[in-house]
Enzyme design. Structure first.
Site, PDB file in Angstrom:
ATOM      1  N   SER A   8      13.538  77.813  77.647  1.00  0.00           N
ATOM      2  CA  SER A   8      13.506  78.724  76.505  1.00  0.00           C
ATOM      3  C   SER A   8      12.211  79.525  76.508  1.00  0.00           C
ATOM      4  O   SER A   8      11.120  78.963  76.389  1.00  0.00           O
ATOM      5  CB  SER A   8      13.617  77.945  75.196  1.00  0.00           C
ATOM      6  OG  SER A   8      13.361  78.810  74.102  1.00  0.00           O
ATOM      7  N   HIS A  33      16.979  80.911  78.590  1.00  0.00           N
ATOM      8  CA  HIS A  33      17.427  80.779  77.206  1.00  0.00           C
ATOM      9  C   HIS A  33      16.599  81.704  76.319  1.00  0.00           C
ATOM     10  O   HIS A  33      15.364  81.633  76.309  1.00  0.00           O
ATOM     11  CB  HIS A  33      17.273  79.324  76.749  1.00  0.00           C
ATOM     12  CG  HIS A  33      17.954  79.014  75.456  1.00  0.00           C
ATOM     13  ND1 HIS A  33      19.312  78.785  75.361  1.00  0.00           N
ATOM     14  CD2 HIS A  33      17.463  78.897  74.200  1.00  0.00           C
ATOM     15  CE1 HIS A  33      19.624  78.525  74.099  1.00  0.00           C
ATOM     16  NE2 HIS A  33      18.523  78.593  73.374  1.00  0.00           N
ATOM     17  N   ASP A  35      15.981  82.884  72.523  1.00  0.00           N
ATOM     18  CA  ASP A  35      16.185  82.533  71.115  1.00  0.00           C
ATOM     19  C   ASP A  35      15.901  83.733  70.222  1.00  0.00           C
ATOM     20  O   ASP A  35      14.760  84.194  70.123  1.00  0.00           O
ATOM     21  CB  ASP A  35      15.254  81.386  70.726  1.00  0.00           C
ATOM     22  CG  ASP A  35      15.687  80.058  71.313  1.00  0.00           C
ATOM     23  OD1 ASP A  35      16.852  79.680  71.098  1.00  0.00           O
ATOM     24  OD2 ASP A  35      14.866  79.397  71.969  1.00  0.00           O
ATOM     25  N   MET A  37      15.710  85.079  66.488  1.00  0.00           N
ATOM     26  CA  MET A  37      15.554  84.588  65.115  1.00  0.00           C
ATOM     27  C   MET A  37      15.240  85.752  64.183  1.00  0.00           C
ATOM     28  O   MET A  37      14.408  86.603  64.510  1.00  0.00           O
ATOM     29  CB  MET A  37      14.421  83.570  65.041  1.00  0.00           C
ATOM     30  CG  MET A  37      14.565  82.386  65.962  1.00  0.00           C
ATOM     31  SD  MET A  37      13.137  81.279  65.819  1.00  0.00           S
ATOM     32  CE  MET A  37      13.546  80.048  67.053  1.00  0.00           C
ATOM     33  N   HIS A  66      20.887  82.991  72.351  1.00  0.00           N
ATOM     34  CA  HIS A  66      21.195  82.138  71.199  1.00  0.00           C
ATOM     35  C   HIS A  66      20.827  82.906  69.928  1.00  0.00           C
ATOM     36  O   HIS A  66      19.651  83.085  69.625  1.00  0.00           O
ATOM     37  CB  HIS A  66      20.380  80.843  71.336  1.00  0.00           C
ATOM     38  CG  HIS A  66      20.550  79.879  70.211  1.00  0.00           C
ATOM     39  ND1 HIS A  66      19.752  78.756  70.092  1.00  0.00           N
ATOM     40  CD2 HIS A  66      21.403  79.844  69.152  1.00  0.00           C
ATOM     41  CE1 HIS A  66      20.115  78.087  69.012  1.00  0.00           C
ATOM     42  NE2 HIS A  66      21.115  78.725  68.431  1.00  0.00           N
ATOM     43  N   MET A  68      20.264  83.118  66.317  1.00  0.00           N
ATOM     44  CA  MET A  68      19.991  82.399  65.069  1.00  0.00           C
ATOM     45  C   MET A  68      19.775  83.451  63.988  1.00  0.00           C
ATOM     46  O   MET A  68      18.674  83.637  63.471  1.00  0.00           O
ATOM     47  CB  MET A  68      18.769  81.493  65.241  1.00  0.00           C
ATOM     48  CG  MET A  68      19.065  80.283  66.090  1.00  0.00           C
ATOM     49  SD  MET A  68      17.604  79.254  66.404  1.00  0.00           S
ATOM     50  CE  MET A  68      17.073  79.958  67.969  1.00  0.00           C
ATOM     51  N   MET A 137      22.146  71.650  68.292  1.00  0.00           N
ATOM     52  CA  MET A 137      20.741  71.678  67.915  1.00  0.00           C
ATOM     53  C   MET A 137      20.257  70.245  67.705  1.00  0.00           C
ATOM     54  O   MET A 137      20.792  69.517  66.864  1.00  0.00           O
ATOM     55  CB  MET A 137      20.533  72.495  66.638  1.00  0.00           C
ATOM     56  CG  MET A 137      20.873  73.978  66.766  1.00  0.00           C
ATOM     57  SD  MET A 137      19.921  74.804  68.062  1.00  0.00           S
ATOM     58  CE  MET A 137      18.238  74.535  67.493  1.00  0.00           C
ATOM     59  N   ASP A 175      19.635  71.681  72.589  1.00  0.00           N
ATOM     60  CA  ASP A 175      18.514  72.577  72.330  1.00  0.00           C
ATOM     61  C   ASP A 175      17.570  71.960  71.304  1.00  0.00           C
ATOM     62  O   ASP A 175      17.914  71.847  70.128  1.00  0.00           O
ATOM     63  CB  ASP A 175      19.043  73.925  71.810  1.00  0.00           C
ATOM     64  CG  ASP A 175      17.954  74.969  71.640  1.00  0.00           C
ATOM     65  OD1 ASP A 175      16.769  74.654  71.859  1.00  0.00           O
ATOM     66  OD2 ASP A 175      18.291  76.117  71.281  1.00  0.00           O
TER      67      ASP A 175
END
Length: 218
Positions: A8, A33, A35, A37, A66, A68, A137, A175
């Site tokens: 990540s 990966h 992330d 957010m 991913h 979020m 998660m 994750d």
């Protein structure tokens, strides 16, 4: 088949992001990966579409994105164009999950669904056949470096049983808080992909750390 590793970049050195991506290219990592957010769905803001595009320009590994974020449907096409090969949305953020999965599939991306620690895997019973990857998660989403939640092992076993019962080829991704101590237990429970952030990027030799994770058996 050996476990897949998805470092990540949330834990990477943002001031030297190109060199970090080039390091991952040279490693045995299977995915990168990413992330995303928004500060609404999770209590943190990471980065968005322009940074994903920049990562993709240098990446030689598939981008595992991913989301979020709230209202992920609004951004599926943008992240596809930015380079995402896997797009994971949160079950908790989707009012019409089946429709969202269809939209991801129609873009030509692999479909992913992420579940927060409190969300039961049984809720995927009627859509598991449409999911390429379930991201469990193992910490509460929003920040790196959190402690691994022990109940994750049970959720992996439950999810593996559901996948086998339904006869799908869905992969299980973990994750949060993954390290050399819990990774073998996760693999034994049925995990296929391990996301590792701080454990990789804070190590003295990230390439060797990825290699060790990749070689782990249950």
């Amino acid at each position: 088949m050996s476990v897949k590793i998805a470092p990540s970049i949330l834990a990477s050195d943002f001031a030297n992001l190109q060199s970090e991506i080039e390091m991952l290219n040279a490693s045995e990592a299977d995915y990168i990966h990413v992330d995303i957010m928004d500060g609404v769905f999770v209590p943190n803001i990471s980065f968005g579409i322009p940074v994903t595009e920049a990562v993709n320009r240098h990446a030689k590994k598939p981008l595992d994105v991913h989301l979020m974020i709230v209202n992920p449907d609004q951004y599926l096409e943008a992240f596809h164009k930015a380079g995402a090969e896997i797009i994971s949305v949160h079950y908790e953020a989707c009012d019409h999950l089946h429709r969202t999965l269809q939209a991801i599939r129609n873009l030509g991306c692999k479909t992913g669904v992420a579940l927060n620690p409190h969300t039961s895997v049984s809720l995927l019973e009627d859509v598991i056949q449409d999911i390429d990857l379930v991201c469990l998660m193992s910490v509460n989403p929003g920040f790196g470096g959190q402690k691994f939640i022990e109940n994750t092992y049970s959720k992996v076993r439950q999810l593996k049983a559901l996948i086998e019962r339904k006869g799908t080829s869905t992969m299980i991704e973990i994750d949060g808080g993954v390290n050399e101590n819990n990774a073998p237990l996760l693999i034994a429970a049925g995990a296929d992909v391990l996301v590792a952030g701080n454990f990789v990027f804070s190590s003295n030799d990230p390439i060797e750390t990825i290699k060790r994770l990749k070689s782990l058996k249950n």
